[in-house]
Design an enzyme around this catalytic site. Sequence first.
Site, PDB file in Angstrom:
ATOM      1  CE  LYS A 191      -1.897   2.969   2.240  1.00 48.05           C
ATOM      2  NZ  LYS A 191      -1.938   4.218   2.102  1.00 48.05           N
ATOM      3  CB  CYS A 300      12.029   8.683   9.694  1.00 53.73           C
ATOM      4  SG  CYS A 300      12.821   7.515   8.783  1.00 53.73           S
ATOM      5  CD  GLU A 401       9.180  12.427  12.837  1.00 54.29           C
ATOM      6  OE1 GLU A 401      10.048  11.718  12.138  1.00 54.29           O
ATOM      7  OE2 GLU A 401       8.110  11.830  13.051  1.00 54.29           O
TER       8      GLU A 401
END
Length: 498
Positions: A191, A300, A401
Amino acid sequence: MAVSQAIPITRHPFANGSYKQMLIDGKWVDAASGKRFETHNPATGELLATVAEGDKEDIDRAVAAARRAFEGPWSKVKPFERQNLLLKLADLVEKNFDELSQLDTLDMGAPLSRTRAYRLRAVGMLRYYAGQTTAIHGETIENSLPGEIFSYTLKEPIGVVGAIIPWNGPLTATIWKIGPAIATGCTVVLKPAEEAPLTSLRIAELAMEAGIPPGVINVVPGYGETAGAALASHHDVDKVAFTGSHVTGQSIIRASAGNLKRVSLELGGKSPDIVFADADLDAAVPGAAMAVFANSGQICSAGTRLFVEQSIYEEFVGRVAEFGKKLQVGNGLDPNVQIGPLVSEQQLERVTGYLDIGQKEGARALAGGGRVTEGALSKGFFVSPTVFAGVQDNMRIAQEEIFGPVISAIAFKDMDELVKRANNTTFGLGSGLWTRDVSKAHAVAKSLRAGSVWVNCYQAMDPAVPFGGYKMSGYGRESGKQHVEEYLNVKSVWIKTA
């Protein structure tokens, strides 16, 4: 900050405004619901393609196809044959790499200067997994039971893998998921992120061209709350491999409880990047800057908490700010551009929201601090490279973040205080340090609670070296032998011979 001018957009044949279907069981098909969604160039707002929007019914179809393939013909394919398929796919990726890198640039905005640099990584990963295909083996183990009992282990493919990837590097993220699955004999339902699905669909085409059998790789574009959630909770999926936010990772863990499927998670980070006064500052300035500004901060493991020794703090942070001001921002199709747009309007709102928060908390923006709206860039989602000085550990910009080109520069005085503060985060994905002192480098590297520590460099990665996180940055590893093990079950066999 330099701003690129408007440039003619080359229409990629896979991003020419046409309709793209999903791949299930070796066939290109519409969504069962008939729904479609649009994907746009974040630099210009231009429509790239309309894409079939999968949901639960399409995930069911794809998982069923993957199960048939896993239990059927694919289970008979020998390691050498799987290796050959991966090598063929690697050759095709290499042959078509320029168009794949351009697709990444068009769909999620990363500059060509960045996406083109991933040739060695993308092709290298596929060839590394090809090499691992024939290196999977169990052990003969001498046991201590009385009598003649022979014991050994088998390594077997875990089964049907649900792979869910983010939008910040579609090409390498797709390979990171399908490579070890093919190597081990698993099958995959992938996905891709709805913000950038085109590269994954193109790789699926190349996989079919390489001869990978129907059902082994299935690609179902769609939204996380529908297609992604259905895949994570599906009772016939044996493992979920997910890269994305820690919040979504937590929901995937909860969804996995239904059949206790295996889960590996590569999640977010708020990584410390530490500069000591004895560092080579000429190398550390661009290194620390691009540890965050690369890919517009949408990485990330970006070194977003920049810890600088007090004695050099003002000088060093000022130099990083000046470096950021000179970076060229613009449409990634311009080969001179170094900083592209954020991926979407939603991400733009998130990042600019944090820019406001930082200034309200008392941090000083030495560079950047806002959206770029000059000329042709007004139609895109651009944020200037930002350096905040005077940041305190408890500020939100130092704890949360942001996923944008934003550096939070923090001063420190001694090493003991530093390590405690660097580890004072819920995350633990990446970290870096800059020093000429080898003893100091070893001591700090050992003390940091993070899955990767880069010394006098940042974001160095190789297919043979594992990557993953501590704490809220997830568990499991990608790349290296450890990655292949994530896709295998271990079976113990006992045979009484007398």
